[in-house]
Design a protein around this motif. Sequence first.
Motif, mmCIF file in Angstrom:
data_model
loop_
_atom_site.group_PDB
_atom_site.id
_atom_site.type_symbol
_atom_site.label_atom_id
_atom_site.label_comp_id
_atom_site.label_asym_id
_atom_site.label_seq_id
_atom_site.Cartn_x
_atom_site.Cartn_y
_atom_site.Cartn_z
ATOM 1 N N TRP A 79 0.810 -1.209 0.000
ATOM 2 C CA TRP A 79 0.000 0.000 0.000
ATOM 3 C C TRP A 79 0.847 1.263 0.000
ATOM 4 O O TRP A 79 1.723 1.427 -0.829
ATOM 5 N N ASP A 80 0.636 2.173 0.944
ATOM 6 C CA ASP A 80 1.292 3.476 0.885
ATOM 7 C C ASP A 80 2.798 3.417 1.126
ATOM 8 O O ASP A 80 3.489 4.414 0.896
ATOM 9 N N VAL A 81 3.309 2.297 1.586
ATOM 10 C CA VAL A 81 4.756 2.158 1.738
ATOM 11 C C VAL A 81 5.432 2.433 0.395
ATOM 12 O O VAL A 81 6.445 3.136 0.318
ATOM 13 N N GLY A 82 4.853 1.878 -0.655
ATOM 14 C CA GLY A 82 5.410 2.106 -1.982
ATOM 15 C C GLY A 82 5.361 3.556 -2.405
ATOM 16 O O GLY A 82 6.278 4.054 -3.066
ATOM 17 N N LEU A 83 4.296 4.254 -2.013
ATOM 18 C CA LEU A 83 4.173 5.670 -2.380
ATOM 19 C C LEU A 83 5.239 6.512 -1.670
ATOM 20 O O LEU A 83 5.872 7.383 -2.281
ATOM 21 N N PHE A 84 5.415 6.275 -0.374
ATOM 22 C CA PHE A 84 6.416 7.037 0.376
ATOM 23 C C PHE A 84 7.829 6.778 -0.150
ATOM 24 O O PHE A 84 8.646 7.699 -0.251
ATOM 25 N N THR A 85 8.121 5.520 -0.483
ATOM 26 C CA THR A 85 9.459 5.216 -0.981
ATOM 27 C C THR A 85 9.677 5.766 -2.383
ATOM 28 O O THR A 85 10.805 6.127 -2.742
ATOM 29 N N LYS A 86 8.621 5.853 -3.173
ATOM 30 C CA LYS A 86 8.754 6.474 -4.493
ATOM 31 C C LYS A 86 9.144 7.941 -4.362
ATOM 32 O O LYS A 86 10.017 8.437 -5.086
ATOM 33 N N VAL A 87 8.494 8.634 -3.442
ATOM 34 C CA VAL A 87 8.835 10.045 -3.232
ATOM 35 C C VAL A 87 10.265 10.166 -2.714
ATOM 36 O O VAL A 87 11.023 11.048 -3.138
ATOM 37 N N ALA A 88 10.631 9.278 -1.775
ATOM 38 C CA ALA A 88 11.990 9.320 -1.224
ATOM 39 C C ALA A 88 13.041 9.098 -2.315
ATOM 40 O O ALA A 88 14.102 9.738 -2.312
ATOM 41 N N ARG A 89 12.744 8.208 -3.259
ATOM 42 C CA ARG A 89 13.716 7.878 -4.308
ATOM 43 C C ARG A 89 13.741 8.904 -5.431
ATOM 44 O O ARG A 89 14.810 9.325 -5.896
ATOM 45 N N TYR A 90 12.553 9.320 -5.891
ATOM 46 C CA TYR A 90 12.480 10.113 -7.123
ATOM 47 C C TYR A 90 11.973 11.531 -6.918
ATOM 48 O O TYR A 90 12.077 12.356 -7.840
ATOM 49 N N GLY A 91 11.407 11.833 -5.746
ATOM 50 C CA GLY A 91 10.810 13.136 -5.531
ATOM 51 C C GLY A 91 9.369 13.176 -6.015
ATOM 52 O O GLY A 91 8.824 12.175 -6.494
ATOM 53 N N TYR A 92 8.739 14.326 -5.884
ATOM 54 C CA TYR A 92 7.357 14.510 -6.321
ATOM 55 C C TYR A 92 7.294 14.794 -7.819
ATOM 56 O O TYR A 92 8.238 15.304 -8.417
ATOM 57 N N LEU A 93 6.139 14.446 -8.418
ATOM 58 C CA LEU A 93 5.863 14.749 -9.827
ATOM 59 C C LEU A 93 6.976 14.231 -10.737
ATOM 60 O O LEU A 93 7.408 14.904 -11.679
ATOM 61 N N SER A 94 7.447 13.033 -10.438
ATOM 62 C CA SER A 94 8.536 12.446 -11.207
ATOM 63 C C SER A 94 7.993 11.625 -12.373
ATOM 64 O O SER A 94 6.956 10.963 -12.252
ATOM 65 N N PRO A 95 8.686 11.615 -13.511
ATOM 66 C CA PRO A 95 8.272 10.751 -14.622
ATOM 67 C C PRO A 95 8.476 9.268 -14.333
ATOM 68 O O PRO A 95 8.021 8.425 -15.117
ATOM 69 N N ALA A 96 9.117 8.951 -13.213
ATOM 70 C CA ALA A 96 9.366 7.551 -12.862
ATOM 71 C C ALA A 96 8.100 6.837 -12.390
ATOM 72 O O ALA A 96 8.072 5.614 -12.339
ATOM 73 N N TYR A 97 7.064 7.600 -12.021
ATOM 74 C CA TYR A 97 5.813 6.990 -11.570
ATOM 75 C C TYR A 97 4.662 7.956 -11.847
ATOM 76 O O TYR A 97 4.873 9.154 -12.068
ATOM 77 N N SER A 98 3.438 7.408 -11.825
ATOM 78 C CA SER A 98 2.255 8.217 -12.161
ATOM 79 C C SER A 98 1.355 8.504 -10.963
ATOM 80 O O SER A 98 0.372 9.236 -11.095
ATOM 81 N N ASP A 99 1.658 7.946 -9.795
ATOM 82 C CA ASP A 99 0.821 8.147 -8.611
ATOM 83 C C ASP A 99 0.823 9.609 -8.177
ATOM 84 O O ASP A 99 1.854 10.301 -8.271
ATOM 85 N N ARG A 100 -0.323 10.067 -7.666
ATOM 86 C CA ARG A 100 -0.434 11.451 -7.202
ATOM 87 C C ARG A 100 0.017 11.541 -5.752
ATOM 88 O O ARG A 100 -0.761 11.672 -4.812
ATOM 89 N N THR A 101 1.316 11.479 -5.562
ATOM 90 C CA THR A 101 1.886 11.441 -4.207
ATOM 91 C C THR A 101 1.933 12.816 -3.545
ATOM 92 O O THR A 101 2.383 12.919 -2.401
ATOM 93 N N GLU A 102 1.454 13.852 -4.248
ATOM 94 C CA GLU A 102 1.475 15.173 -3.622
ATOM 95 C C GLU A 102 0.622 15.236 -2.358
ATOM 96 O O GLU A 102 0.760 16.174 -1.564
ATOM 97 N N VAL A 103 -0.263 14.260 -2.163
ATOM 98 C CA VAL A 103 -1.100 14.264 -0.960
ATOM 99 C C VAL A 103 -0.314 13.829 0.268
ATOM 100 O O VAL A 103 -0.814 13.947 1.392
ATOM 101 N N ASP A 104 0.890 13.309 0.085
ATOM 102 C CA ASP A 104 1.732 12.883 1.206
ATOM 103 C C ASP A 104 2.753 13.969 1.505
ATOM 104 O O ASP A 104 3.547 14.347 0.634
ATOM 105 N N PHE A 105 2.749 14.453 2.725
ATOM 106 C CA PHE A 105 3.678 15.509 3.117
ATOM 107 C C PHE A 105 5.119 14.971 3.088
ATOM 108 O O PHE A 105 5.349 13.767 3.204
#
Length: 400
Positions: A79-105
């Motif tokens: 679940w959200d573990v993947g979202l948090f780690t995506k932001v940690a690895r690539y940052g927000y609004l990255s072309p590496a993923y399509s999830d709307r992770t901006e909702v996670d501080f």
Amino acid sequence: MAEAASRDPSAAEERVGLRGLTSTARSGWARLPESVRATLPLWLGSRIAVALLSLAAARALTSRPARDAPGLRTLWDHWDVGLFTKVARYGYLSPAYSDRTEVDFPGLPLAIRLVHLVVPDWIAAGLAVSLLAGAVSVAALWRLAADEVGAPAARFAVVSLISFPYAVFLFAAYSEGLFLAFATTSWLAARRQRWWLAGLLGAGAAGTRISGVAFGVALAVQYVVGRRAAGRPVFAWPALSLALPPIPVVAYLGYLRARTGGWGAYTDAMRDGWHRGTDWPWSGWATTWASATDGNGASTFVWFWRGELLAVVVGVLLTGVLLVGRRWGEATFVGVMTAIMACTSYYASGIRGILVAFPLYLLLARAAARSPRVASVYLCLCVPVMAVLVIAFTQGQWVD
């Protein structure tokens, strides 16, 4: 032969060295704050128990070959573990993923990225953040409770947090543990009238979860209450510390605006990625109620919606109890947080909001100090549910 061994200089030196290390360890342990000594063994023991439970369930509930049984990293990557780690690895609004992770501080992703400098695996780095943050949280919570009701009841405050039904999110790489660490230490600093430290730690909480907005308001109320109780003027230099918690929120929204060109990036992401927006609380209640009573719905999600409804009820009741007890700051935190989670088109993540509502555990500690039966009833009700949700989460079932 034994006599010869006893005369062996190297063996004697080894025993002396071992005794020296033991003495040093004991001395170091004694120098730790009382709150750490009272809670660290309990916290680490509970983490071992949760880890063993998840591993045992993975092996008991699968028909796959034993050699293919998943390890801890796999079990806790859901679940959200993947979202948090995506932001940690690539940052927000990255072309590496399509999830709307901006909702996670950004608080947790930044912490994961920092720990990743010494922990190569991203999931393991997230688990390490939760482990360390939880250790800080329980120590601060114990100190807050011990100042009111003494050490024995303060221990129950910690136990009630660890055994809360949704405490699975204190083990997983979610933001609850980090938020709770900042919030409890900030509240402890506020109680001691150390307002600049309280404001700085409150900024950490505000940069970790949307609940930090409610915490910042509560800190301001606590400041007024604390200054008046101490007979000090409210309008003084320490009042400027209350400007610290909003800074990371404004900075994050400013960052999103710079990246997207609009101030509504956060709400846009919530709407586009999660189909959720602001609404009247009764509308959100009606929508969530319909999902919670849908007999044709998937059982996992039906019970999730029921938990969300219960979270709002608990939040309202807890706010009322705290107001009656004239605990104005704590009531503000729980009340504003409950309002934020209720004023949406449907309820979600509210039960995790109650998980980080530390005034609940302080209230339980006060109740347990008056009646020991409170602890027994709470544990009998909550521990089995907590165990079930640990198993559900690590098996990839939706929990929250």
